[in-house]
Write a protein that holds these residues in place. Structure first.
Motif, PDB file in Angstrom:
ATOM      1  N   UNK A 231       0.849  -1.184   0.000  1.00  0.00           N
ATOM      2  CA  UNK A 231       0.000   0.000   0.000  1.00  0.00           C
ATOM      3  C   UNK A 231       0.888   1.238   0.000  1.00  0.00           C
ATOM      4  N   UNK A 232       0.343   2.345  -0.459  1.00  0.00           N
ATOM      5  CA  UNK A 232       1.061   3.619  -0.421  1.00  0.00           C
ATOM      6  C   UNK A 232       0.128   4.744  -0.015  1.00  0.00           C
ATOM      7  N   UNK A 233       0.667   5.699   0.702  1.00  0.00           N
ATOM      8  CA  UNK A 233       0.032   7.000   0.818  1.00  0.00           C
ATOM      9  C   UNK A 233       0.558   7.855  -0.329  1.00  0.00           C
ATOM     10  N   UNK A 234      -0.325   8.677  -0.909  1.00  0.00           N
ATOM     11  CA  UNK A 234       0.018   9.446  -2.100  1.00  0.00           C
ATOM     12  C   UNK A 234       0.074  10.933  -1.763  1.00  0.00           C
ATOM     13  N   UNK A 235       1.215  11.529  -2.073  1.00  0.00           N
ATOM     14  CA  UNK A 235       1.393  12.973  -1.922  1.00  0.00           C
ATOM     15  C   UNK A 235       1.440  13.599  -3.312  1.00  0.00           C
ATOM     16  N   UNK A 236       0.527  14.497  -3.594  1.00  0.00           N
ATOM     17  CA  UNK A 236       0.510  15.172  -4.891  1.00  0.00           C
ATOM     18  C   UNK A 236       1.619  16.215  -4.961  1.00  0.00           C
ATOM     19  N   UNK A 237       2.296  16.276  -6.104  1.00  0.00           N
ATOM     20  CA  UNK A 237       3.378  17.232  -6.312  1.00  0.00           C
ATOM     21  C   UNK A 237       3.168  17.945  -7.640  1.00  0.00           C
ATOM     22  N   UNK A 238       3.974  18.950  -7.878  1.00  0.00           N
ATOM     23  CA  UNK A 238       3.898  19.676  -9.142  1.00  0.00           C
ATOM     24  C   UNK A 238       4.187  18.746 -10.318  1.00  0.00           C
ATOM     25  N   UNK A 239       5.132  17.841 -10.123  1.00  0.00           N
ATOM     26  CA  UNK A 239       5.507  16.935 -11.207  1.00  0.00           C
ATOM     27  C   UNK A 239       4.605  15.723 -11.347  1.00  0.00           C
ATOM     28  N   UNK A 240       3.868  15.382 -10.287  1.00  0.00           N
ATOM     29  CA  UNK A 240       3.006  14.198 -10.336  1.00  0.00           C
ATOM     30  C   UNK A 240       2.575  13.774  -8.951  1.00  0.00           C
ATOM     31  N   UNK A 241       3.232  12.744  -8.426  1.00  0.00           N
ATOM     32  CA  UNK A 241       2.905  12.281  -7.078  1.00  0.00           C
ATOM     33  C   UNK A 241       4.074  11.490  -6.498  1.00  0.00           C
ATOM     34  N   UNK A 242       4.123  11.450  -5.167  1.00  0.00           N
ATOM     35  CA  UNK A 242       5.121  10.660  -4.452  1.00  0.00           C
ATOM     36  C   UNK A 242       4.412   9.527  -3.728  1.00  0.00           C
ATOM     37  N   UNK A 243       4.942   8.321  -3.851  1.00  0.00           N
ATOM     38  CA  UNK A 243       4.433   7.154  -3.135  1.00  0.00           C
ATOM     39  C   UNK A 243       5.211   6.991  -1.838  1.00  0.00           C
ATOM     40  N   UNK A 244       4.498   7.022  -0.718  1.00  0.00           N
ATOM     41  CA  UNK A 244       5.121   6.901   0.598  1.00  0.00           C
ATOM     42  C   UNK A 244       4.703   5.588   1.255  1.00  0.00           C
ATOM     43  N   UNK A 281       9.016   7.627  -3.484  1.00  0.00           N
ATOM     44  CA  UNK A 281       9.384   7.648  -4.899  1.00  0.00           C
ATOM     45  C   UNK A 281       8.424   8.547  -5.663  1.00  0.00           C
ATOM     46  N   UNK A 282       8.955   9.458  -6.452  1.00  0.00           N
ATOM     47  CA  UNK A 282       8.110  10.370  -7.208  1.00  0.00           C
ATOM     48  C   UNK A 282       7.929   9.884  -8.636  1.00  0.00           C
ATOM     49  N   UNK A 283       6.689   9.835  -9.082  1.00  0.00           N
ATOM     50  CA  UNK A 283       6.356   9.507 -10.464  1.00  0.00           C
ATOM     51  C   UNK A 283       5.956  10.791 -11.181  1.00  0.00           C
ATOM     52  N   UNK A 284       6.681  11.128 -12.225  1.00  0.00           N
ATOM     53  CA  UNK A 284       6.501  12.416 -12.901  1.00  0.00           C
ATOM     54  C   UNK A 284       5.449  12.317 -14.003  1.00  0.00           C
ATOM     55  N   UNK A 285       4.225  11.990 -13.599  1.00  0.00           N
ATOM     56  CA  UNK A 285       3.157  11.716 -14.563  1.00  0.00           C
ATOM     57  C   UNK A 285       2.637  12.970 -15.248  1.00  0.00           C
ATOM     58  N   UNK A 286       2.992  14.153 -14.747  1.00  0.00           N
ATOM     59  CA  UNK A 286       2.552  15.390 -15.399  1.00  0.00           C
ATOM     60  C   UNK A 286       3.466  15.793 -16.554  1.00  0.00           C
TER      61      UNK A 286
END
Length: 359
Positions: A231-244, A281-286
């Motif tokens: 499971x992950x908590x998701x933090x939204x970022x300018x580039x996409x999101x970070x999985x914590x 880990x940040x995923x740069x989906x934007x």
């Protein structure tokens, strides 16, 4: 005063194995990677950590027995590659004598080690090993093009191993390890056959492949051979999101949905509890380039994933682990242990409810 690891492991309450109805907990295993800090996979060079990162294979076995689980999953090449095969065989026999099975994971799938231990890969639900293709995180394939070289390297090693794979009828389950996409795995299955290759589904890592849990299942349920419950908590970022990292049930995954659906498909499917890494880990989906390297995902599926992330994620919240906060080692290891215990209890409750509703 530092927490003594062995005292911590023995002092917390554990259920009486003989008093608990087993249901199908035999399908549920525990991964050494749930204890990334305790096992020393995360290297802490601080003097205070020197005597704490010693969670052993014996600790893992004992915890699995105490919580009435069916087995353990370990990276066998990490633990036994430099040792004699006889020592590995003794370890397997010890597990079997304790009523446990081993799920084999390989950090680096290569002929030399695989050929030495292939004859030992036998267990109740079929012969398989979990492997990963590459070793980067976040799904940012446009930044980490080395994964394409890693796919080519895997193919070369796989071809060396085909005769052994066929001889022992071993299936190679490729994990969606924040690197390759479902489309990449499908291509490998098309090349080598579904009798040789399947999927080790990491539930939390569905997102970096461009999929939600539902879309991943819709595309691949018939070729999933082992499931990593993460499971992950998701933090939204300018580039996409970070999985914590978080304990199971505290993040964005609907485990009731996914386990119920998998149970209806195959009630004997094996599961492994494996929490996320200590580093977010940040995923740069934007970034449009992210999607140009995420093959096999339609525009509607892309929008579906982004909508899911935006609905479940938190824009102004960060969820750093104690490791990322540079907390004292005894605090990190105690927190890690409790996260795993809570995750075991959470998943067992779901499985118990499924069986009671189907009795």
């Amino acid at each position: 005063m530092l927490v003594e690891v062995n005292f911590l492991f023995s002092s917390l309450n554990t259920p009486d194995r003989n008093m608990e109805k087993t249901y199908k907990y035999s399908n549920l295993s525990l991964s050494a990677y749930a204890f990334g800090y305790g096992c020393g996979f995360v290297k802490d060079t601080r003097p205070e950590a020197q005597d704490l990162q010693n969670f052993s294979l014996s600790n893992l076995k004992d915890l699995t027995i105490n919580y009435n689980l069916g087995g353990v999953e370990i990276p066998v090449d990490k633990y036994f590659k430099e040792k004699k095969v006889e020592e590995f065989e003794k370890y397997i026999i010890d597990l079997n004598n304790s009523g446990l099975r081993l799920i084999y994971a390989f950090e680096n799938f290569e002929f030399n080690f695989f050929s030495k231990i292939a004859h030992l890969i036998k267990f109740k639900y079929g012969n398989f090993i979990r492997i990963k293709i590459s070793n980067f995180y976040g799904g940012n394939r446009f930044k980490q093009r080395i994964y394409q070289d890693d796919i080519r390297k895997f193919k070369l090693e796989f071809k060396k191993c085909i005769d052994i794979i066929d001889q022992y009828k071993i299936k190679i389950l490729i994990e969606n390890h924040q690197d390759v996409t479902l489309n990449d795995i499908f291509d490998l299955i098309d090349e080598f056959g579904s009798d040789r290759i399947g999927i080790n589904w990491d539930t939390g890592n569905s997102f970096p492949t461009g999929e939600t849990v539902k879309s991943f299942l819709n595309k691949s349920i018939n070729i999933i051979g082992n499931v990593h419950l993460k499971d992950y908590q998701i933090q939204l970022t300018k580039g996409g999101y970070i999985m914590h990292r978080c304990e199971l049930g505290k993040g964005v995954i609907d485990f009731n949905y996914l386990i119920n659906r998998l149970f209806k498909y195959n009630s004997n499917l094996p599961y492994t509890i494996e929490l996320g890494a200590m580093n977010g880990r940040e995923a740069l989906v934007n970034n449009d380039l992210y999607w140009s390297y995420t093959k096999g995902v339609t525009n509607s599926e892309k929008l579906n994933l982004l909508n899911y992330i935006n609905q479940k994620g938190k824009k102004f919240s960060s969820f750093p682990t104690l490791w990322e906060q540079n907390a004292h080692p005894d605090k990190i290891i105690e927190s890690e242990y409790l996260e795993v215990i809570n995750s075991i209890k959470y998943i067992k409750k779901i499985i118990k409810n499924i069986y009671e509703n189907n009795e």
